[in-house]
Enzyme design. Sequence first.
Site: not given
Ligand code: DGY
Length: 436
Positions: A163, A392
């Site tokens: 992201d 994570e």
């Molecule tokens: C989040 O919400 O952080 C996700 O990566 C978007 O899919």
Amino acid sequence: MRDALIEQAVQVLRRNDRGTYTVPTHGLYPFQWNWDSALSALGFAHFDEVRAWTEIDTLFAHQWEDGMVPHIIFHERDEGYFPGPDVWATSRKVPTSGITQPPVAAFTVRRLFDRAKDKTLARERAKALLPQLHAWHQWFFRARDPKGSGLVAIIHPWESGRDNSVDWDIALLRVPTDGVEPFTRRDIQHADPAHRPTRAQYERYIWLVQTFRSLGWDNTRLHDASPFQVVDPGFNAILIRSCADLADLADQLDEPDIARQSRDLAERGSAAMETLWSRAHGQYLCLDRTTGSLIDSPSVGGLLAAFAAIPADRAASISRRIEKLGEAAQFLIPSHDPTTAEFDDLRYWRGPAWLIVNYMIADGLLAAGQSDMVDRIIADSIRLIELSGFAEYYSPITAAPCGGAHFTWTAAMVLEFLASPTTGPSLPQLSGSAMG
Ligand code: DGY
């Protein structure tokens, strides 16, 4: 130690299992995510093959009519996540987001099929999934490569799965923020804000969502309408690998048309991937499709290219590049170069190490004969688990656990590393433990 880690990994998968799909982790991600699900199925297959197939079946039950498989499926209401179904407004019976994610599912399906103990079940499930997987791949080249370059663009940073990568910084600055509706982030109520994207990035993420929504989620229009169009070598490598795996699977399942078309897509993609090679960095780079220039950002996206079949000298160079990153990081593989100013060891995709990325790079490098580096990547992955549990992601400097805890795909990768003596990459020597 090995058995204890395997047992803990199984418990994490069970904890996040919602029957027909798995949440990445409770709280932070309370729905089904596309590539999380596909990679998590590999973990389930170690102790419940039927459940592994169900994970993929559920994902594809929500495929759009045009072939896209959405990145989130909102199976249940949960106010603890933003942006929820009302923001996406995709008008699906079971709500979904309107963008996609790295297409790793065909790779998974092939791996499930190859390893299956229940061959009859595997044949039946794989055969049923084959046209759906193929439709998704064809959708990519139609909707995200309209000029036929052989490589697809992402039109939203969330599609990449990485992201807030440094790779997107400049392209994202071209995304405006005017007209963004007021919103409250939920992610930073579940995870440390220092581990997550910034507010300024979120505003641009939401601007893109609103813009695509205003176009009715019509995929014949979204690519050209997006001010953000980036060709990511990691994303494309996953697609190319999946097309190649689907071709092999289709051969085995007597589907010659799918086999031929998939092989053709993989070959065209592999040839085009070479345009992303940077001699200066010794790795692949992203391309900003709106400017036509390579993005000078040596991130893990360019190393993940090794997941597809790449020339041997490229794989060797990527291996050397990872070796170099290891001089500045204690734990491989940092998602960004620790010697650059943008590196942040805790902030999501701007530095932390991710086990799924380690797994895919290790898998590709193994096929390319880089087994010493593969051993090192896997040993570091297991050390991260031993030190910090099933997080994570992790600081590649201190091993600090980051983001969500009890993380599904991290657990799945541990099972892959530790419980696949025949088909997984070679096993590391665990510290203080005897390998079974
Ligand atoms: C989040 O919400 O952080 C996700 O990566 C978007 O899919």
